[in-house]
Design a protein around this motif. Structure first.
Motif, mmCIF file in Angstrom:
data_model
loop_
_atom_site.group_PDB
_atom_site.id
_atom_site.type_symbol
_atom_site.label_atom_id
_atom_site.label_comp_id
_atom_site.label_asym_id
_atom_site.label_seq_id
_atom_site.Cartn_x
_atom_site.Cartn_y
_atom_site.Cartn_z
ATOM 1 N N UNK A 119 0.829 -1.207 0.000
ATOM 2 C CA UNK A 119 0.000 0.000 0.000
ATOM 3 C C UNK A 119 0.857 1.247 0.000
ATOM 4 N N UNK A 125 1.973 5.029 1.478
ATOM 5 C CA UNK A 125 2.277 5.355 2.877
ATOM 6 C C UNK A 125 1.037 5.742 3.689
ATOM 7 N N UNK A 126 0.073 6.386 3.036
ATOM 8 C CA UNK A 126 -1.161 6.734 3.758
ATOM 9 C C UNK A 126 -2.346 6.399 2.863
ATOM 10 N N UNK A 127 -2.733 5.140 2.823
ATOM 11 C CA UNK A 127 -3.769 4.712 1.886
ATOM 12 C C UNK A 127 -5.101 5.423 2.128
ATOM 13 N N UNK A 163 -8.272 3.236 -1.929
ATOM 14 C CA UNK A 163 -7.271 2.168 -1.893
ATOM 15 C C UNK A 163 -7.644 1.122 -0.847
ATOM 16 N N UNK A 164 -8.118 1.594 0.275
ATOM 17 C CA UNK A 164 -8.482 0.637 1.335
ATOM 18 C C UNK A 164 -9.665 -0.222 0.906
ATOM 19 N N UNK A 203 1.941 -1.222 8.572
ATOM 20 C CA UNK A 203 1.741 -1.020 7.145
ATOM 21 C C UNK A 203 1.974 -2.323 6.370
ATOM 22 N N UNK A 249 -7.279 2.809 13.674
ATOM 23 C CA UNK A 249 -6.340 2.590 12.575
ATOM 24 C C UNK A 249 -5.381 3.783 12.471
ATOM 25 N N UNK A 250 -4.121 3.502 12.257
ATOM 26 C CA UNK A 250 -3.189 4.604 12.008
ATOM 27 C C UNK A 250 -3.184 4.882 10.493
ATOM 28 N N UNK A 251 -2.778 6.106 10.086
ATOM 29 C CA UNK A 251 -2.919 6.471 8.662
ATOM 30 C C UNK A 251 -2.202 5.520 7.708
ATOM 31 N N UNK A 252 -1.163 4.830 8.180
ATOM 32 C CA UNK A 252 -0.423 3.961 7.255
ATOM 33 C C UNK A 252 -0.996 2.549 7.193
ATOM 34 N N UNK A 253 -2.044 2.270 7.951
ATOM 35 C CA UNK A 253 -2.588 0.912 7.973
ATOM 36 C C UNK A 253 -3.760 0.760 7.005
ATOM 37 N N UNK A 254 -3.909 -0.465 6.528
ATOM 38 C CA UNK A 254 -4.955 -0.732 5.535
ATOM 39 C C UNK A 254 -6.301 -1.069 6.158
ATOM 40 N N UNK A 255 -6.292 -1.617 7.352
ATOM 41 C CA UNK A 255 -7.581 -1.921 7.957
ATOM 42 C C UNK A 255 -7.613 -1.627 9.449
#
Lengths: 260, 478
Positions: free
Chosen positions: A137, A139-141, A145-146, A179, B277-283
């Protein structure tokens, strides 16, 4: 990140004052005494850490045996393999012989992780009719994107992750979120495959907490906002105490341990 | 608040004892889980005495709640989570409703949580047009059936597979089956849709850690992970006592919790959750809320006699060994908390007079103390509650349960201190008892204030000649 809207009263002050009253402590102005939280590093800190971090081959094999023995009790399959690429072909075989739970298309989702790259899944699956999604992904999806990744996740019937630790005594995989490591990959697909290196196997829960708290390497990352322990596939015994696997999470769980 | 039905204890207990299916289910649970947990304690490297260490850990945490809770809250806020301190059930449910409304939530998924049962969260949300889906299989079953949990960790234990099969056919429209895997699969499929559509996930909290700023959730099914990972908002509820100071405390507590609850070495899933969720995480959820609840707990905390009740980690091990629970089941207790722990905390939370039957019904055999992973002295507290019921108590506003009892004991006390009066009373007893109804030589009914004695059993008549006279006569003969 903070939800907008009016600032709600948290009720904290009154609540804590009330507890102080109940405990018979002078209320209000007392500063939190942090000494109840922190513990001086144990005198054998260095010794314990070096023990944990310098296990020889024989110790590690013993831990692997213990892990396999405990994993069998919770219906978690553990398969030692020499190399990453052998793990890759084992995963390919698993994919070919396992049918999806919902629908007929075969899609697989895997964490973006150097250890999983060693499996060479892309090459392994090149000639098969299997879609492989990697959770790479930006850096800030953003939302789009999510949501795309979420669709991939929902289409996948096998989820492949690594783990930070594996506790032998209780057959527990420990995963911290970060990440490229979405937590739902070990949860939503019908089959969860985890790939670990043999030296990630540790003895006990007590060792785990010790390392998370005192090992400078681990301390830095901390527990993150979500650390999950997984000890076997999803299960329930809510109907007449009959054990059934696959209540909501994965029905099947397989761990490949790279021993080479 | 959950509906309080403690005053129906006796009639519900009678009903439960007369229900052969329930009796079978209860003995099944107790025979399987009770001894298995005891064996697990034996097999611990440290032995069953590890429970004493766990007791100390919980004691330390409860004695320092005023320090631990603000630290926990601050660490969660630092990660962008929201923490709300709720004085009572109304404040907690109102907060949840407010967040749900602000975010236009129409449907929620929920992991099993005793504290949300206590505050009656489902009823409040449903009354406000929000669909609530219980996702633990047992909770889901009883939600479909419109019932309440009868066991802390196995809430649908009172239902047979046949009943569940019929329920699923009726409510989910699936072909009838009584095969647990088929039924589980049906719930899995049905609830998966709900997990994916729900705007908010609700959970309880097994044990928070103040030092690191996390709550933990525990399940075997994975439903709590689903509820706390997939929806955009996660709101967790915890009783204010459910926190420990240090991370390493969890080593002892989780090993014992898993063994106490289900005779497992480790629960299937344990999650440490410390923020959104932190900004760099997908879920993970975009919002994380923690509601910390008092609802009568500070009152228990203030009383040294009962503070120990707050050490409980809600594993249900005491239910699995209690002879009373094993006969009357969870519903008789008339409140979400059943068994020995319920017989202590329900009266303390809802009123000692109102819930007096709960602690009067427990047999004081001590099995619960031995089974408790944190070695809570439940029998001592049951006895203390009985004393309050017998003598009244100002602090807890208890009135004497039975004022006549004291009067009768005073008369008895006069009688036994006066030989002549006592003999006279016995003679009168022997004389008058011949008018009492008998069954197979036993007296089956005594009238007036004594009727309680023969309510559920017959009693032996007084002997025509008492022991002392017999003894005297025997010595004279020889």
């Amino acid at each position: 990140m903070m939800p907008s809207g009016n600032q709600k009263k948290t009720g904290e002050h009154e609540f804590i004052t009330n507890i102080q009253k109940a405990l018979g402590r002078p209320s209000g102005s007392v500063l939190p005494d942090q000494s109840v939280l922190t513990q001086a590093p144990p005198p054998d800190l260095e010794h314990r850490l070096s023990l944990y971090c310098s296990r020889n081959r024989q110790d590690q094999t013993k831990l692997l045996d213990l892990f396999m023995e405990q994993a069998a009790l919770v219906n978690m399959k553990v398969i030692p393999v020499e190399t990453g690429s052998l793990a890759g072909s084992a995963v390919r075989e698993l994919i070919l012989k396992t049918e999806p739970e919902w629908g007929i298309e075969k899609s697989v989702i895997a964490w973006q992780d150097p250890l999983i790259e060693q499996l060479g899944l892309k090459e392994q699956l090149a000639s098969d009719n299997v879609a492989l999604f990697i959770t790479q992904s930006s850096p800030a999806p953003g939302l789009e994107e999510r949501e795309e990744k979420r669709r991939h996740l929902l289409e996948s019937y096998i989820g492949i992750t690594t783990a930070d630790f594996c506790v032998a005594e209780s057959a527990t995989l420990v995963m911290r979120s970060g990440p490229g490591r979405p937590r739902a990959v070990s949860l939503v697909p019908s089959v969860h495959v985890a790939v670990i290196k043999m030296d990630q196997i540790i003895q006990s829960l007590s060792e785990l907490y010790f390392r998370l708290k005192f090992d400078p390497k681990e301390k830095e990352q901390g527990l993150t906002n979500c650390m999950t322990f997984i000890s076997g596939p999803s299960k329930t015994a809510d109907i007449e105490l009959v054990m059934v696997h696959g209540a909501h999470g994965p029905r099947q769980m397989i761990v490949y341990v790279i021993t080479g | 608040m959950a509906e309080i039905k403690t005053e129906y204890y006796k009639q519900n207990a009678v009903k439960a004892i007369g229900d052969p299916i329930l009796q079978n289910a209860l003995s099944n649970v107790q025979n399987r889980l009770g001894p298995a947990t005891a064996l697990c304690y034996q097999k611990l490297a440290e032995g069953p005495d590890l429970r004493l260490k766990a007791h100390k850990i919980r004691e330390f945490a409860v004695n320092n709640l005023d320090i631990l809770l603000p630290v926990l809250a601050q660490k969660i806020r630092d990660r962008g989570g929201k923490v709300f301190f709720a004085r009572n059930a109304e404040a907690a449910t109102a907060y949840c409703l407010e967040v749900a409304r602000e975010n236009r939530i129409k449907m929620v998924v929920k992991g099993k949580s005793m504290v949300t049962e206590e505050i009656g969260l489902n009823q409040v949300l449903e009354a406000n047009g929000i669909e609530v889906n219980e996702t633990d299989l047992g909770e889901y079953i009883i939600q479909l059936a419109g019932e309440s949990p009868s066991h802390i960790i196995a809430p649908a234990i009172h239902k047979t597979r046949k009943e569940i099969g019929r329920l699923f056919t009726e409510k989910l429209g699936i072909p009838y089956s009584e095969d647990p895997p088929v039924l589980t699969q049906a719930a899995r499929k049905f609830l998966r849709e709900k997990f994916l559509k729900a705007g908010m996930g609700l959970s309880g909290c097994n044990m928070a850690c103040a030092e690191t700023g996390h709550i933990t959730t525990v399940s075997n099914e994975g439903n709590i992970r689903m509820s706390t990972t997939l929806p955009k908002i996660h709101m967790a509820f915890m009783g204010m006592e459910r926190v420990t100071a240090r991370l390493e405390d969890h080593d002892v507590l989780f090993r014992l919790l898993s063994r106490g609850a289900a005779a497992q070495n480790m629960a299937g899933y344990v999650s440490y959750i410390g923020g959104p969720r932190t900004p760099d995480q997908l879920d993970g959820p975009d919002q994380f809320h923690l509601v910390i609840l008092d609802n009568g707990r500070s009152r228990i905390l203030a009383d040294p006699e009962f503070r120990e009740a707050l050490f409980c980690i809600r594993c249900a091990a005491c239910l699995n060994v209690c002879p009373a629970y094993g006969k009357i089941g969870g519903h008789s207790y008339g409140y979400p908390y059943s068994g020995p722990i319920g017989a202590v905390i329900t009266p303390l939370l809802t009123g000692i007079n109102r819930a007096k039957d709960l602690f009067l019904g427990e047999p004081l055999c001590g099995a619960c103390k031995k089974a408790c992973p944190v070695d809570i002295d439940l029998p001592r507290m049951l006895l203390a509650l009985r004393a309050k019921a017998a003598y009244g108590d100002h602090q807890w506003a208890v009135t004497r349960v039975n004022p006549r009892e004291k009067f009768l004991f005073e008369i008895f006390s006069i009688l036994i201190r006066n030989r002549k009066l006592y003999d006279l009373a016995m003679k009168a007893g022997v004389f008058f008892q011949k008018w009492l109804p008998r069954k197979q030589g036993m007296i089956s009914h005594i009238p007036f204030v004594f009727k309680g004695w023969t309510q559920s059993r017959d009693i032996k008549p007084l002997a025509r000649t008492n022991f002392l006279t017999l003894w005297k006569n025997r010595n004279q003969k020889s």
